[in-house]
Design an enzyme around this catalytic site. Structure first.
Site, PDB file in Angstrom:
ATOM      1  N   ASN A  30       6.418 -98.748   1.156  1.00  7.85           N
ATOM      2  CA  ASN A  30       7.222 -98.030   2.149  1.00  7.85           C
ATOM      3  C   ASN A  30       8.269 -98.944   2.789  1.00  7.85           C
ATOM      4  OD1 ASN A  30       5.980 -95.564   1.734  1.00  7.85           O
ATOM      5  ND2 ASN A  30       4.350 -95.975   3.237  1.00  7.85           N
ATOM      6  N   GLU A  31       7.926-100.221   3.003  1.00  6.09           N
ATOM      7  CA  GLU A  31       8.932-101.207   3.444  1.00  6.09           C
ATOM      8  C   GLU A  31      10.078-101.270   2.448  1.00  6.09           C
ATOM      9  OE1 GLU A  31       6.659-104.741   5.986  1.00  6.09           O
ATOM     10  OE2 GLU A  31       7.248-105.061   3.903  1.00  6.09           O
ATOM     11  N   LEU A  32       9.693-101.314   1.177  1.00 11.22           N
ATOM     12  CA  LEU A  32      10.702-101.413   0.121  1.00 11.22           C
ATOM     13  C   LEU A  32      11.626-100.198   0.122  1.00 11.22           C
ATOM     14  CD1 LEU A  32      11.623-103.160  -2.292  1.00 11.22           C
ATOM     15  CD2 LEU A  32      10.173-101.729  -3.750  1.00 11.22           C
ATOM     16  N   SER A  74       9.735-109.167   2.913  1.00 13.25           N
ATOM     17  CA  SER A  74       8.762-108.133   2.546  1.00 13.25           C
ATOM     18  C   SER A  74       7.834-108.742   1.505  1.00 13.25           C
ATOM     19  CB  SER A  74       9.474-106.900   1.983  1.00 13.25           C
ATOM     20  OG  SER A  74       8.534-105.931   1.567  1.00 13.25           O
TER      21      SER A  74
END
EC number: 3.2.2.6
Length: 1449
Positions: A84-86, A17
């Protein structure tokens, strides 16, 4: 680091990420390249269009990755996509245990964690811009994810050396985290422990290149461990190779070396076409490379030198692993870091076997013993366990048992093939030594074998090659499979002729060679294992048995015969080095024997009168052991025995002197002469090297003038010494052990002697000894025993220097008055002062004593205060300590075990003591004790014993503090009236209140209780026990006031044993409960109990003797686990349900002396479908006799060896006819009931105790012959001998068989003639022949009879159809039916009516022999296969055993 990822399939190893603006073309590209170089599968987005919400394929990739790498950079928080990935990564971290590695790329971790600084400003701006486009709580999720992920330990570029270093470190970290064990090795038990141990030796974190060896015997699993290790380490080493050495032949050494280098480099570099034209290419190409090289099965030093000459040939962090069976190769190559693979433990070995044999970690219950034996036969060797387990896989128990003899006596071919390689690699001389140890000397001392084999190098070679092991105590240990290999190799050389072997170790082979005189020049050694010394067959040795064995060097045998052995031999092999012949019958050795090569002469318990005449060349002789050769009158001339080291003459009673030539044995170290009446000991004066001297005889003459003892004596054992004192020249400098018990010594020596080596001094029973010598220099003294030294008055103060003293026994020193003060005996573990009536002070000593026995016969002991200090040792036992009270300065804070049994005062101490260390307290037999001390601070107390404290009325409420108390015993506390209420001793498992005759109520003081003893108490009712759900045993014997049990007892589903013997007030038991675990119920002697107990249908042992029960109900058929039912002396019992015959598990049923029994309710269905499993065991009328016989331990689980089965109706004289017939038709196991006439359907009958029968041809077509026998026994008359059992003896076709049934002593309880029935079978030999029966018991057998039985192959329906079609004339009430008897037809037993069948043959008269001719006479009855399984086999007996007895009449 986060928790490990959950198991399951993963598409990706790594999900990154990141902010593409910051790192895509720089840091990320370098990291992906490094990960790819380690074969790590990394998700790459390939330009997925980014928006405010992350794409579904990204969510899927995150969830299917094993590790997420989050690269925090300056612009990471500017992207809602990244945030949002996190959040998704954070969710996988919490929910799936996904591993996460945070990377801080040019940002401060604390700014990310707290959202401050430049990173915080960017984050806040993103939140502000997107607040209308994201869910209301999205910012909080971002904050939580940032905080939690940034808190994980990761990598920080700002604090690292450079970007390249961080890339390498992250790639290595990921690689290590991804390592999992290969599934190929999942079935290898214990392999992980080996791998972890080897990893610690490899020290993978070290940067140095390192070489490590793996060493162990063949078949132990070295290669398997190596492959598993290689599999695990491979991902850390992109350059790696696993090579197995293959032996080559030929003279082109250079070509061979170049071939080895080419193979290694091809494997490491992945290039098949490498050309190598000179040596040293490995070093050139790999000098700066980090490599992993594993070389397996190395047996060539040049192989090592060529490929891995030095660790410096390879780059930093390289690891070279060499697997070999030969430790010497590792030493020669300077590999000092060696991991030895040892045999697995017994538990692991069993698991290995079970994995291979059963596919699981433990054997089925009925295979346990077999599995343990197979694992033992494999010697716990993994190869053997795997091979034997595979060969037994999917085989039944019968097949296992059939294969066991082969496994015990032979060696599996696959195992032999593998182990043979190690043998074949040995040099010829080492092969000879290997065979010699395998056949003769496995388990012997190294020094013993070295002397015999004259080889100091060979044993070392075999040890380094893992073919033998030298134990820490100096013994040779060869694995049992290698031992079998050696014996198989030797056996194969002889081609079936034992006389041509090198070694004989089997009784049958030795018997053949010695008896038939077939020994040859090849034979080197004969050794019969001790376990075969007592063979029933004699080893017949005559004068010339050894004449053909010219080269025999080792002879170790024993005398097994009852006589007939020669008293002399013509010949013994001249090359003998070992002559070991216990119980030798010879009077002397043959005159031709020269003993030139003899090393050890061991002839214990022989009949020798002398060894030989004259002087023999004994230069090789080192040991002569003639122990207990009671006829030996003289020792031969030892002038030439200059190497003799040990001479054992103990118990040679006829020996009167030692030859003066013994002084020539200058190397003699040990001389045992105990029990020898020697004239003098002056011949010892030249024994300057003697270290061990044992004389042990009071009648040694000429001892008063002894002025010399060997100066190097280490052990002097001279019990019954007649000397008054040892000579002043006696040297004690080397003395370690002095034992002169029961001597006439008055003192040992004067002055101070150098006793620095002395460890033991035993002068017990030296009644004239007046003083102990000065022991001030005996600083290593450990044991002193001066018990029964009746003249001893004082004990030396010099004892204070004996700080290592462990054992001190001064008991029964009746004149001892004082003991030195201020002794510092901190090592003392045992002190005994009993029987010292004149001792006026107790020693004031500091000690670590665990066992103290105090003087008896005194009313008071004065104890110095310093004795009771904080060093009071754990485990101090004040047994029979007659103190009035404990000392006022008693400080027990370190006390672990306090035993003050028989305490004479009313209380132990005043107030509250600090008892935090106390674990066990015993105040039993303290009859005056009215209260126990406050135990509120004894929070670690586990065991409290207050047995027979008759003045104790109650317990203090502070007992509730004892939350670790496991056991509380208050047996025979007759004054105890109440127990404290409102307490719950949470750990209490055993509470014993038996014999507390004043106790009327029982409050439940623990919910954890398992064993509760309330027998012989005054309890009138049991209160609610529903909360005692862990209770396993409840004992209420002799609670005569108890009338019933509460229905809440049904909650006790763990209750296994319920004993209520002689509860004479008990009338009923609850009927609406089923105690599912109850296995033992004892209600014997409950004389008021009228109904059959129905509180559990799972009962196994049920005792109802001497109760008022009137009927065994029909629901008895529900007791499917019942094995024992005892109901003798139940005078009110009238009816027994026939359903009892349905119980296949029932083995014992006894209704003896139930004289009211009239009938067993007949039921035609029951009879027709009867599956005989009913049997019984005879018992006396005495209940206590039964208890002693059946219970073993009073409250055990009852898992006894039930032995003989038996169904008894002895002295049941009111049994009606139908009941008797039903009982007889239902059983094929022993049955007893009143009667004086054998039923007429027994076709073969005779008066007396024997008969002969000629079998019909039809019976001999059966695989097994089955008989039922009936005897009429007169219990009031004596038979022809004494027998423990009623025995059946059977002779057939020249062979004898035997079986014991009921115990004969039970017959004495019969009041009149009784009938005894039993069934048995044996294997038919398909030969028409007479059979003989003989029955034996201690009482007179009036009449005997037998009948044949047959097993039906038909179904139950077909049997019934067949029965209905047969025609016969039968008397049964008023009906008649006819059956034709023709040819080979067999009449099936059709129930009760068949009992009155009248054979058309007529009854005839009973005689001593019966021969019924004609096939029609085979008429008898059918039994089912299930019934046949319950019929026991007769046991074969040795030749002549019964025949000689039978003929003696």
């Amino acid at each position: 680091m986060a928790a490990s990822s959950s198991s399951g399939r993963r598409r990706y190893d790594v999900f990154p990420s990141f902010s593409g603006v910051d790192v895509r073309k720089t840091f990320l590209s370098h990291l992906i390249e490094a990960l790819d170089g380690k074969s790590i599968n990394t998700f790459i987005d390939h330009g997925i269009e980014r928006s405010r919400t992350i794409a579904p394929e990204l969510i899927s990739a995150i969830r299917e990755a094993r590790i997420s790498i989050v690269i925090f950079s300056k612009n990471y928080a500017s992207s809602t996509w990244c945030l949002n990935e996190l959040v998704e990564i954070h969710k996988c971290f919490n929910d799936l245990g996904q591993m996460v590695i945070p990377v801080f790329y040019d940002v401060d971790p604390s700014e990310v964690r707290k959202q401050t600084g430049e990173f915080g400003k960017v984050f806040e701006k993103t939140c502000e811009v997107s607040k209308d486009k994201q869910p209301g709580d999205q910012k909080q999720r971002w904050v939580q994810a940032l905080t939690d992920i940034a808190n994980i330990a990761g990598e920080d570029l700002l604090n690292g050396p450079n970007e390249a270093h961080m890339v390498e470190k992250i790639s290595n970290d990921v690689s290590n985290k991804l390592i999992t064990r290969s599934k190929c090795f999942d079935d290898f038990v214990g392999i992980e422990a080996h791998i972890e141990a080897i990893k610690s030796v490899l020290c993978l974190e070290s940067k140095e290149a390192r070489m490590v060896g793996i060493w162990g015997q063949s078949g132990i699993g070295k290669s398997t461990i190596g492959r598993a290790l290689f599999s695990q380490l491979s991902i850390q080493f992109p350059l790696r190779a696993f090579l197995t050495y293959k032996s080559t032949s030929g003279s082109d050494v250079s070509g061979m070396k170049l071939s080895w280098e080419k193979e290694l480099l091809s494997e490491i570099l992945g290039q098949k076409d490498i050309k190598i034209e000179h040596f040293g290419v490995v070093e050139q190409r790999l000098k700066h490379k980090k490599v992993l090289i594993l070389l397996d099965d190395v047996d060539n030093l040049e192989f090592l030198k060529t490929l891995v000459g030095k660790a410096e040939w390879f780059g930093s962090g390289s690891r070279i692993i060499v697997i070999t069976q030969d430790r010497q190769f590792l030493k020669a190559h300077d590999i000092d870091l060696v991991y030895e693979v040892k045999l697995p433990s017994q538990g692991l070995a069993l698991t290995m076997l079970c994995r291979s044999a059963f596919g699981k970690d433990s054997p089925p219950d009925d295979f346990k013993e077999l599995a343990f034996e197979v694992a033992k036969l494999a010697g716990h060797l993994p190869l053997g366990l795997n091979v034997l387990g595979s060969s037994l896989r999917r085989r039944g128990k019968k097949e296992w048992m059939e294969m066991m003899p082969r496994l015990r006596n032979g060696l599996n071919g696959d195992i032999m093939k593998t182990l043979r390689v190690s043998y074949d690699r040995l040099h010829q001389k080492d092969q000879d030594m290997f065979l010699c140890i395998a056949c003769l000397f496995n388990g012997f001392e190294v020094s013993y074998v070295k002397d015999l084999l004259e080889d100091n190098v060979g044993l070392t070679m075999l040890s380094e090659k893992s073919l033998i092991r030298i134990t820490p105590d100096g013994h040779i240990e060869m694995h049992n499979l290698l031992e079998k290999l050696g014996r198989e190799i030797d056996r194969a050389k002889s081609k079936g002729n034992p006389g041509k072997r090198q070694f004989l170790t089997n009784f049958e082979d030795i018997h053949e060679v010695v008896t038939e005189k077939t020994g040859t020049e090849t034979l080197l050694g004969i050794r019969l294992p001790f376990e075969e010394y007592f063979s029933t067959r004699p080893l017949l040795i005559d004068k010339e048995s050894f004449k053909g064995m010219r080269n025999l060097q080792y002879l170790k045998i024993g005398d097994w015969s009852d006589g007939g052995q020669p008293q002399s031999l013509v010949y013994l092999p001249l090359k003998l080095r070992l002559l070991d012949w216990d119980d030798c019958p010879l009077k002397s050795l043959p005159s031709t024997f020269k003993a030139e090569y003899l090393v050890n002469l061991i002839m214990k318990y022989s009949k020798l009168e002398k060894l030989w005449e004259g002087t023999l060349p004994l230069g090789s002789l080192k040991k002569m052991n003639l122990l207990c050769s009671k006829n030996l009158k003289e020792i031969p001339d030892l002038s030439n025995a200059r190497n003799l080291e040990e001479l054992d003459l103990e118990g040679c009673e006829s020996l009167v002197t030692l030859p003066s030539s013994i002084q020539n044995a200058i190397k003699l170290r040990k001389l045992h002469c105990s029990g020898v009446i020697l004239i003098d000991l002056k011949s010892l004066e030249g024994m300057c090297n003697l270290e061990y001297l044992s004389v042990d005889c009071s009648r040694v003459e000429g001892t008063q003038g002894i002025v010399y003892f060997p100066s190097k004596l280490r052990l002097l054992l001279w019990n019954n010494c007649p000397l008054k004192r040892l000579h002043s020249n006696f040297k004690v400098e080397y003395l370690v052990k002095l034992r002169m018990e029961n001597s006439d010594l008055e003192k040992l020596w004067d002055g101070t002697q150098p006793l620095g080596r002395l460890k033991q001094m035993f002068l017990r029973g030296s009644k004239y000894l007046k003083e102990i010598p000065d022991l001030s220099l005996a600083i290593n003294l450990e044991e002193v025993d001066i018990c029964k030294c009746e003249s001893l008055v004082t004990f030396p103060s010099s004892m204070q220097n004996a700080i290592k003293l462990i054992y001190l026994d001064i008991s029964d020193c009746k004149k001892l008055e004082s003991f030195p003060t201020d002794l510092n005996l901190e090592s003392l573990e045992y002190l005994n002062l009993t029987g010292c009536p004149n001792l006026r002070n107790f020693p004031a000593i500091k000690m670590g004593c665990s066992d103290v026995d105090f003087p008896e016969g005194r009313n008071e002991i004065v104890v110095e205060d310093c004795f009771w200090n904080k060093n009071l040792p754990a485990g101090l036992d004040y047994l029979d300590c007659l103190m009035r009270c404990m000392p006022c300065e008693f400080r027990p804070e370190y006390l672990v075990f306090l035993n003050v049994r028989c305490y004479k005062h009313e209380k132990l101490w005043e107030g509250i003591q600090s008892l935090g260390s106390l674990e066990e307290m015993d105040l039993s037999e303290s009859e005056n004790l009215t209260e126990i001390p406050d135990l509120s601070k004894a929070t670690n107390l586990k065991h409290l014993y207050l047995n027979n404290c008759k003045s104790l009325v109650t317990l203090p409420s502070t007992i509730g503090n004892l939350q670790k108390l496991v056991r509380l015993e208050m047996k025979e506390c007759t004054g105890l009236e109440v127990l404290p209420t409102d307490v719950n001793l949470s750990s209490l498992e055993t509470l014993d209140l038996s014999g507390c005759s004043s106790l009327r109520t029982f409050p439940l003081i623990s919910k954890s209780i398992k064993w509760l003893y309330l027998e012989n108490t005054a309890i009138e009712e049991i209160l609610d026990l529903s909360k005692a759900t862990k209770l396993e045993s409840l004992i209420l014997n002799n609670c005569k006031s108890l009338v019933t049990l509460p229905s809440t007892i049904g909650n006790l589903q763990n209750l296994r044993r319920l004993y209520m013997k002689r509860c004479t007030g008990l009338e009923v038991l609850p009927t609406d409960v089923n105690l599912s675990s109850l296995g033992i119920l004892d209600l014997s002697g409950c004389s008021s109990l009228r109904t059959f107990p129905l509180i559990s249908t799972n009962i196994v042992w049920l005792y109802l003797e001497n109760t008022a029960i009137g009927e065994v109900p029909c629901c008895i058929e529900d007791f499917t686990r019942l094995r024992v039912l005892l109901m003798y002396c139940c005078q009110r019992l009238k009816n027994i349900s026939p359903n009892i015959f349905r119980l296949r598990s029932l083995m014992f049923a006894d209704f003896t002396d139930c004289r009211g029994v009239i009938k067993a309710l007949s039921d035609a269905t029951v009879v027709a479908t009867m599956e005989d499993s009913v049997s019984c065991v005879p018992l006396s009328e005495n209940i206590e006799y039964t208890c002693e016989r059946f219970w073993g331990e009073l409250y055990g689980d009852g898992d006894w060896d039930l032995g003989t089965e038996y169904f008894s109706f002895r002295n049941c004289f009111k049994l009606d006819r139908d009941a008797r017939e039903l009982i007889l038709r239902s059983c094929f196991k022993p049955v007893a009931l009143p009667g004086g006439e054998i039923p007429k359907y027994f076709t073969y009958r005779a008066y007396g105790d024997s008969l002969t029968v000629t079998l019909p041809r039809s019976s001999l077509s059966q695989s097994f012959l089955r008989f039922k026998a009936c005897l009429v026994v007169d219990p009031l008359s004596e038979g022809k001998g004494f027998y423990r059992y009623l025995e059946v003896n059977f002779g057939f076709n020249g062979k004898q068989y035997q079986k014991s049934f009921l115990e004969d002593e039970e017959l004495e309880f019969c009041k009149t003639d009784h009938l005894f029935f039993c069934s048995f079978k044996f294997e038919s030999e398909m030969t028409f022949n007479d059979v003989e029966f003989k029955f034996c018991c201690s009482n007179r057998i009036k009449e005997c009879g037998v009948r044949l039985m047959y097993v039906s192959q038909e179904t139950e329906y077909n049997q019934q159809t067949t029965r209905s079609k047969k025609r016969m004339r039968m008397t049964s009430g008023t009906s008649e039916e006819y059956i034709n008897l023709a040819g080979d037809q067999i009449v099936a037993d059709t129930g009760l009516a068949a009992l009155n069948m009248e054979l058309s043959l007529g009854e005839g008269e009973a005689s001593s022999s019966t021969s019924l001719e004609g096939e029609a006479l085979s008429v008898d009855y059918m039994i089912t296969k299930e019934q046949d399984e319950d019929i026991p086999f007769l046991d074969p007996v040795s030749d002549g055993t019964w025949r000689s007895f039978y003929s003696a009449e």
